[in-house]
Design a protein around this motif. Structure first.
Motif, PDB file in Angstrom:
ATOM      1  N   MET A   1      12.266  11.795  22.812  1.00  0.00           N
ATOM      2  CA  MET A   1      11.126  11.282  22.058  1.00  0.00           C
ATOM      3  C   MET A   1      10.895   9.777  22.188  1.00  0.00           C
ATOM      4  N   SER A   2      11.498   9.137  23.185  1.00  0.00           N
ATOM      5  CA  SER A   2      11.246   7.727  23.453  1.00  0.00           C
ATOM      6  C   SER A   2      11.437   6.896  22.194  1.00  0.00           C
ATOM      7  N   SER A   3      10.433   6.134  21.778  1.00  0.00           N
ATOM      8  CA  SER A   3      10.583   5.213  20.651  1.00  0.00           C
ATOM      9  C   SER A   3      10.246   5.853  19.310  1.00  0.00           C
ATOM     10  N   ALA A   4      10.048   7.154  19.261  1.00  0.00           N
ATOM     11  CA  ALA A   4       9.795   7.814  17.982  1.00  0.00           C
ATOM     12  C   ALA A   4      10.954   7.543  17.025  1.00  0.00           C
ATOM     13  N   GLY A   5      10.639   7.115  15.825  1.00  0.00           N
ATOM     14  CA  GLY A   5      11.665   6.842  14.835  1.00  0.00           C
ATOM     15  C   GLY A   5      12.341   5.492  14.963  1.00  0.00           C
ATOM     16  N   ASP A   6      11.928   4.678  15.947  1.00  0.00           N
ATOM     17  CA  ASP A   6      12.529   3.353  16.125  1.00  0.00           C
ATOM     18  C   ASP A   6      11.761   2.347  15.271  1.00  0.00           C
ATOM     19  N   PRO A   7      12.370   1.821  14.200  1.00  0.00           N
ATOM     20  CA  PRO A   7      11.640   0.938  13.302  1.00  0.00           C
ATOM     21  C   PRO A   7      11.633  -0.517  13.746  1.00  0.00           C
ATOM     22  N   THR A   8      12.229  -0.815  14.900  1.00  0.00           N
ATOM     23  CA  THR A   8      12.291  -2.202  15.371  1.00  0.00           C
ATOM     24  C   THR A   8      11.505  -2.402  16.663  1.00  0.00           C
ATOM     25  N   ARG A   9      10.817  -1.407  17.132  1.00  0.00           N
ATOM     26  CA  ARG A   9      10.092  -1.503  18.409  1.00  0.00           C
ATOM     27  C   ARG A   9       8.842  -2.365  18.271  1.00  0.00           C
ATOM     28  N   GLY A  10       8.236  -2.393  17.110  1.00  0.00           N
ATOM     29  CA  GLY A  10       6.982  -3.112  16.918  1.00  0.00           C
ATOM     30  C   GLY A  10       5.878  -2.138  16.564  1.00  0.00           C
ATOM     31  N   ALA A  11       5.151  -2.416  15.488  1.00  0.00           N
ATOM     32  CA  ALA A  11       4.127  -1.477  15.014  1.00  0.00           C
ATOM     33  C   ALA A  11       3.045  -1.233  16.051  1.00  0.00           C
ATOM     34  N   GLU A  12       2.778  -2.261  16.896  1.00  0.00           N
ATOM     35  CA  GLU A  12       1.686  -2.113  17.866  1.00  0.00           C
ATOM     36  C   GLU A  12       1.989  -1.075  18.942  1.00  0.00           C
ATOM     37  N   TRP A  13       3.253  -0.664  19.087  1.00  0.00           N
ATOM     38  CA  TRP A  13       3.576   0.380  20.057  1.00  0.00           C
ATOM     39  C   TRP A  13       3.051   1.735  19.601  1.00  0.00           C
ATOM     40  N   LEU A  14       2.893   1.887  18.280  1.00  0.00           N
ATOM     41  CA  LEU A  14       2.370   3.128  17.712  1.00  0.00           C
ATOM     42  C   LEU A  14       3.092   4.345  18.306  1.00  0.00           C
ATOM     43  N   GLY A  15       4.405   4.317  18.208  1.00  0.00           N
ATOM     44  CA  GLY A  15       5.202   5.420  18.751  1.00  0.00           C
ATOM     45  C   GLY A  15       4.932   6.729  18.028  1.00  0.00           C
ATOM     46  N   TYR A  16       5.253   7.818  18.684  1.00  0.00           N
ATOM     47  CA  TYR A  16       5.120   9.128  18.039  1.00  0.00           C
ATOM     48  C   TYR A  16       5.880   9.112  16.720  1.00  0.00           C
ATOM     49  N   ASP A  17       5.301   9.708  15.692  1.00  0.00           N
ATOM     50  CA  ASP A  17       5.946   9.732  14.384  1.00  0.00           C
ATOM     51  C   ASP A  17       6.551  11.112  14.129  1.00  0.00           C
ATOM     52  N   PHE A  18       7.708  11.121  13.497  1.00  0.00           N
ATOM     53  CA  PHE A  18       8.370  12.392  13.198  1.00  0.00           C
ATOM     54  C   PHE A  18       7.512  13.280  12.298  1.00  0.00           C
ATOM     55  N   ARG A  19       6.607  12.680  11.537  1.00  0.00           N
ATOM     56  CA  ARG A  19       5.765  13.488  10.647  1.00  0.00           C
ATOM     57  C   ARG A  19       4.920  14.477  11.437  1.00  0.00           C
ATOM     58  N   GLY A  20       4.389  14.056  12.576  1.00  0.00           N
ATOM     59  CA  GLY A  20       3.602  14.966  13.389  1.00  0.00           C
ATOM     60  C   GLY A  20       4.461  15.916  14.199  1.00  0.00           C
ATOM     61  N   LEU A  21       5.549  15.382  14.750  1.00  0.00           N
ATOM     62  CA  LEU A  21       6.393  16.198  15.628  1.00  0.00           C
ATOM     63  C   LEU A  21       7.163  17.271  14.862  1.00  0.00           C
ATOM     64  N   ALA A  22       7.436  17.026  13.579  1.00  0.00           N
ATOM     65  CA  ALA A  22       8.242  17.970  12.801  1.00  0.00           C
ATOM     66  C   ALA A  22       7.626  19.357  12.741  1.00  0.00           C
ATOM     67  N   ARG A  23       6.319  19.426  12.878  1.00  0.00           N
ATOM     68  CA  ARG A  23       5.643  20.722  12.787  1.00  0.00           C
ATOM     69  C   ARG A  23       5.655  21.494  14.098  1.00  0.00           C
ATOM     70  N   SER A  24       6.178  20.876  15.171  1.00  0.00           N
ATOM     71  CA  SER A  24       5.962  21.458  16.489  1.00  0.00           C
ATOM     72  C   SER A  24       7.212  21.609  17.339  1.00  0.00           C
ATOM     73  N   VAL A  25       8.352  21.092  16.899  1.00  0.00           N
ATOM     74  CA  VAL A  25       9.573  21.182  17.690  1.00  0.00           C
ATOM     75  C   VAL A  25      10.705  21.714  16.817  1.00  0.00           C
ATOM     76  N   ASP A  26      11.784  22.120  17.466  1.00  0.00           N
ATOM     77  CA  ASP A  26      12.925  22.687  16.746  1.00  0.00           C
ATOM     78  C   ASP A  26      14.051  21.685  16.535  1.00  0.00           C
ATOM     79  N   ILE A  27      14.055  20.600  17.308  1.00  0.00           N
ATOM     80  CA  ILE A  27      15.101  19.575  17.203  1.00  0.00           C
ATOM     81  C   ILE A  27      14.421  18.210  17.261  1.00  0.00           C
ATOM     82  N   MET A  28      14.797  17.311  16.375  1.00  0.00           N
ATOM     83  CA  MET A  28      14.305  15.942  16.439  1.00  0.00           C
ATOM     84  C   MET A  28      15.210  15.168  17.402  1.00  0.00           C
TER      85      MET A  28
END
Length: 231
Positions: free
Chosen positions: A53-80
């Motif tokens: 998931m690359s930078s998903a869940g990384d709180p130090t990458r920078g907000a402007e990267w707009l990484g994938y959020d676990f809130r959206g992915l949680a509905r679609s995958v079996d493992i974070m």
């Protein structure tokens, strides 16, 4: 269209628009990965689906990267499966991974959390050979990373990668063992921590429940949540 980088980095009257766009991204991700998940399940209903998931869940990458959020992915995958490259460094930087795991569990309480990839290249491009000091440092970094994995009660981790030696194209050496199969400092770290991490254990009770509103924080995502809650 998407918010401007400056709008993601700063508070202001644009906050409602930024938060709405982040929620739109969540829904878009859920639909796209949900289709892929259903396709896999239609062929093999017992196959667990996820991806690195690359930078998903990384709180130090920078907000402007707009990484994938676990809130959206949680509905679609079996493992974070967050990546660990944003946690490369000394303990103060590595320990932030505990927040990533907690955030994943907040968004997906019933999903396992596995660090899909982390590592450190010890190749010295100026001398074109492995750097012994870098190898020693990598051993300490692995120990810090495994301590974070254990303390956060993550379900596992995968380091990059097994064979040592120069990797053509990437110009790196992330190897766990030397080209001749002998051990490196990271090999020792893996041996030291593997039994601790894989041993059956009870989950620790919750010390304190923390309430947060993702729509109310700067950038409308994980970076703003972390800034609000890190202490």
């Amino acid at each position: 269209t998407n918010p401007l980088d400056e709008q993601l980095r700063t508070d202001g009257p644009h906050q409602a628009m930024v938060s709405a766009y982040c929620r739109f991204c969540d829904d878009l991700l859920a639909k796209a990965y949900g289709r892929a998940n259903r396709l896999v399940k239609s062929i093999d209903p017992h196959h667990l689906t996820s991806f690195r998931m690359s930078s998903a869940g990384d709180p130090t990458r920078g907000a402007e990267w707009l990484g994938y959020d676990f809130r959206g992915l949680a509905r679609s995958v079996d493992i974070m499966e967050p990546e660990g490259y944003g946690r490369t460094g000394e303990w103060e930087r590595v320990k932030v991974g505990r927040f990533t795991v907690d955030y994943a569990r907040a968004m997906a309480p019933r999903r396992p959390v596995m660090w899909a990839e982390f590592g450190y290249s010890t190749w010295d491009r100026s001398t074109m050979e492995p750097n012994p000091r870098a190898e020693e440092w990598a051993g300490g970094f692995y120990r810090n990373f495994y301590q974070m994995v254990l303390e956060s009660e993550a379900n596992g981790s995968v380091c990059w990668f097994w064979p040592g030696g120069f990797r053509v194209g990437e110009n790196s050496d992330y190897g766990v063992v030397n080209p001749d199969g002998t051990w490196r400092p990271v090999s020792q770290a893996i041996q030291e921590w593997s039994a601790k991490i894989t041993a059956p254990r009870e989950h620790r009770p919750v010390d304190e429940w923390i309430t947060f509103d993702r729509d109310a924080v700067r950038g409308g995502g994980v970076v703003g949540v972390y800034e609000a809650l890190q202490e």
